[in-house]
Scaffold this motif. Structure first.
Motif, PDB file in Angstrom:
ATOM      1  N   UNK A 310       0.824  -1.210   0.000  1.00 29.61           N
ATOM      2  CA  UNK A 310       0.000   0.000   0.000  1.00 29.61           C
ATOM      3  C   UNK A 310       0.861   1.265   0.000  1.00 29.61           C
ATOM      4  N   UNK A 311       2.018   1.201   0.656  1.00 28.76           N
ATOM      5  CA  UNK A 311       2.912   2.359   0.676  1.00 28.76           C
ATOM      6  C   UNK A 311       3.423   2.654  -0.730  1.00 28.76           C
ATOM      7  N   UNK A 312       3.913   1.623  -1.437  1.00 26.76           N
ATOM      8  CA  UNK A 312       4.443   1.872  -2.778  1.00 26.76           C
ATOM      9  C   UNK A 312       3.325   2.192  -3.770  1.00 26.76           C
ATOM     10  N   UNK A 313       2.144   1.617  -3.570  1.00 28.17           N
ATOM     11  CA  UNK A 313       1.004   1.998  -4.408  1.00 28.17           C
ATOM     12  C   UNK A 313       0.676   3.474  -4.221  1.00 28.17           C
ATOM     13  N   UNK A 314       0.664   3.928  -2.978  1.00 23.98           N
ATOM     14  CA  UNK A 314       0.382   5.340  -2.715  1.00 23.98           C
ATOM     15  C   UNK A 314       1.426   6.232  -3.370  1.00 23.98           C
ATOM     16  N   UNK A 315       2.696   5.846  -3.295  1.00 26.15           N
ATOM     17  CA  UNK A 315       3.751   6.620  -3.933  1.00 26.15           C
ATOM     18  C   UNK A 315       3.566   6.662  -5.447  1.00 26.15           C
ATOM     19  N   UNK A 316       3.105   5.559  -6.028  1.00 23.19           N
ATOM     20  CA  UNK A 316       2.902   5.513  -7.471  1.00 23.19           C
ATOM     21  C   UNK A 316       1.646   6.273  -7.908  1.00 23.19           C
ATOM     22  N   UNK A 317       0.646   6.338  -7.045  1.00 27.58           N
ATOM     23  CA  UNK A 317      -0.545   7.127  -7.357  1.00 27.58           C
ATOM     24  C   UNK A 317      -0.270   8.627  -7.243  1.00 27.58           C
ATOM     25  N   UNK A 318       0.670   9.007  -6.356  1.00 32.25           N
ATOM     26  CA  UNK A 318       1.049  10.421  -6.196  1.00 32.25           C
ATOM     27  C   UNK A 318       2.555  10.574  -6.439  1.00 32.25           C
ATOM     28  N   UNK A 319       3.021  10.384  -7.675  1.00 30.83           N
ATOM     29  CA  UNK A 319       4.465  10.415  -7.935  1.00 30.83           C
ATOM     30  C   UNK A 319       5.109  11.776  -7.693  1.00 30.83           C
ATOM     31  N   UNK A 320       4.337  12.832  -7.700  1.00 32.40           N
ATOM     32  CA  UNK A 320       4.924  14.158  -7.455  1.00 32.40           C
ATOM     33  C   UNK A 320       4.965  14.512  -5.973  1.00 32.40           C
ATOM     34  N   UNK A 321       4.334  13.674  -5.140  1.00 36.26           N
ATOM     35  CA  UNK A 321       4.274  13.947  -3.690  1.00 36.26           C
ATOM     36  C   UNK A 321       4.493  12.657  -2.920  1.00 36.26           C
ATOM     37  N   UNK A 322       5.689  12.091  -3.091  1.00 34.87           N
ATOM     38  CA  UNK A 322       5.987  10.801  -2.482  1.00 34.87           C
ATOM     39  C   UNK A 322       5.971  10.884  -0.956  1.00 34.87           C
ATOM     40  N   UNK A 323       6.527  11.956  -0.396  1.00 36.22           N
ATOM     41  CA  UNK A 323       6.536  12.103   1.054  1.00 36.22           C
ATOM     42  C   UNK A 323       5.140  12.212   1.628  1.00 36.22           C
ATOM     43  N   UNK A 324       4.297  12.993   0.970  1.00 33.37           N
ATOM     44  CA  UNK A 324       2.912  13.130   1.421  1.00 33.37           C
ATOM     45  C   UNK A 324       2.192  11.789   1.358  1.00 33.37           C
ATOM     46  N   UNK A 325       2.374  11.076   0.237  1.00 29.28           N
ATOM     47  CA  UNK A 325       1.734   9.765   0.088  1.00 29.28           C
ATOM     48  C   UNK A 325       2.197   8.802   1.172  1.00 29.28           C
ATOM     49  N   UNK A 326       3.506   8.792   1.445  1.00 24.89           N
ATOM     50  CA  UNK A 326       4.036   7.902   2.485  1.00 24.89           C
ATOM     51  C   UNK A 326       3.517   8.298   3.852  1.00 24.89           C
TER      52      UNK A 326
END
Length: 390
Positions: A310-326
């Motif tokens: 789920x963490x890497x999926x979130x990063x891939x859904x928000x590639x411009x905001x990896x820190x926010x997604x994480x």
């Protein structure tokens, strides 16, 4: 520094941080025993740590999107450890809540930046990210043992000794940060997150699924020790054993999730895991005797197969905001469930723990339904997304 060594040190550091998340729930029976707290009052301590963590973690994610902050890893480890170490001192409920909250903020500061650093160090490998996440699960698993050894031996007055893992974890992080200094400054060639537009709608649905998952896991973390003692007639050892099984099951699930995602896509793995977890939670609530421990292990594994995915999926859904997604996915994964713990506690005070745990059966079902609407995002290779099988 070699990738395997970096991931190993980061995993140990992750364990040294997440031991303090597990320690909050593990300390609850001792607060009840020594200070005669009600279920609701005791779960309020979990709420204090979870509330500040859930609010602060996305904020730290936004901050790390603007500027890399690798120094947060050792600093936040120390803050988290100090907060929990001081939580058992004195008889003031307000101070206990304050120190638990400080511990929660320390944990919140750690996760967004550590997830970014770990993904860079792993080269985007799901298996390596699974090993990094495993460290957190082992920290959870060791927490009740550590608390039982320290606090069980001498009472809440010995909680300052719980700062030791924080000291170890902060020191182990330093060589990794030195070895990855160039990568953690955000060098474009080091990125393992695909470029492209943000898929906010998918990220929101993913986040809601994470919320449902966290309600189950944190709720069980808070009350499973009491529940097992009631259902089995065992003493404190039975409750501690249940917490250990809960956390070790998560460790197995995390590693299994990374391995399965190398064979199938992440959405498919997560979807099927949540569906199987529905039955495991139902068994936990209704089955008596030794079968209860089996259901606890299956529930925990089922909830943790999706963890790193789920963490890497979130990063891939928000590639411009990896820190926010994480920050949001990791923060909600380990924090938002604490917001519901007092409600479970109040229902348990008014009825019974078994009745209070019944709504948890629906949570993984809701996560499964939300994942039915998601597809695997495109990766850095440019491969287009495709619907995942049910």
């Amino acid at each position: 520094m070699a990738k395997n060594k970096a991931i190993a040190l980061l995993s140990i550091g992750h364990a040294c941080v997440d031991v303090y998340q597990g320690a909050v729930a593990a300390l609850v029976p001792y607060f009840v025993a020594e200070r005669a707290y009600t279920y609701a009052a005791a779960s309020g301590i979990v709420l204090a740590a979870s509330l500040l963590s859930s609010v602060a973690q996305p904020l730290f994610g936004v901050a790390t999107d603007r500027r890399a902050m690798p120094w947060l890893l050792p600093a936040s480890t120390l803050v988290g450890g100090l907060g929990i170490a001081l939580s058992g001192l004195g008889d003031s409920y307000a101070l206990t809540l304050l120190f638990a909250g400080i511990g929660g903020v320390g944990v919140a500061a750690y996760h967004p930046e550590s997830a970014r650093v770990a993904r860079v160090a792993s080269g985007g490998s799901h298996t390596a990210m699974g090993w990094f996440s495993l460290g957190g699960n082992l920290g959870f698993a060791l927490a009740p043992v550590l608390v039982a050894v320290v606090v069980g031996a001498g009472g809440l007055g010995l909680t300052p000794l719980l700062v030791v893992p924080a000291l170890v974890g902060s020191l182990l992080t330093l060589p990794v940060l030195r070895g990855l200094e160039r990568l953690t400054t955000g060098a474009p060639e080091a990125s393992t997150v695909p470029a492209g537009p943000d898929d906010v709608a998918s990220f929101v649905r993913l986040t809601l699924a994470v919320v449902c998952r966290s309600v189950v896991f944190i709720g069980l973390s808070t009350f499973i020790a009491f529940y097992v003692r009631q259902r089995t007639g065992g003493g404190a050892a039975a409750g501690t054993a249940a917490l250990v099984v809960l956390y070790l099951g998560g460790a197995v699930g995390t590693v299994l999730g990374g391995a399965l995602a190398e064979r199938w896509d992440r959405v498919t793995v997560v979807r099927r895991s949540y569906l199987l977890t529905v039955g495991a939670v139902a068994g936990l609530v209704f089955l008596p005797g030794p079968a209860l421990y089996v259901c606890i292990a299956l529930t925990s594994a089922g909830l943790y197969v999706p963890f790193s995915l789920q963490v890497t999926l979130a990063q891939d859904y928000l590639p411009s905001r990896v820190g926010t997604a994480s920050g949001i996915t990791l923060g909600l994964t380990v924090s938002v469930g604490g917001l519901f713990s007092p409600l479970i506690g109040r229902l348990a005070d008014a009825t019974s723990l078994q009745t209070a745990l019944l709504p948890l059966i629906a949570m993984p079902a809701l996560s499964w339904l939300l994942f039915l609407t998601l597809t695997e995002p495109a990766r850095a290779t440019g491969r287009p997304s495709a619907p995942a099988p049910p």
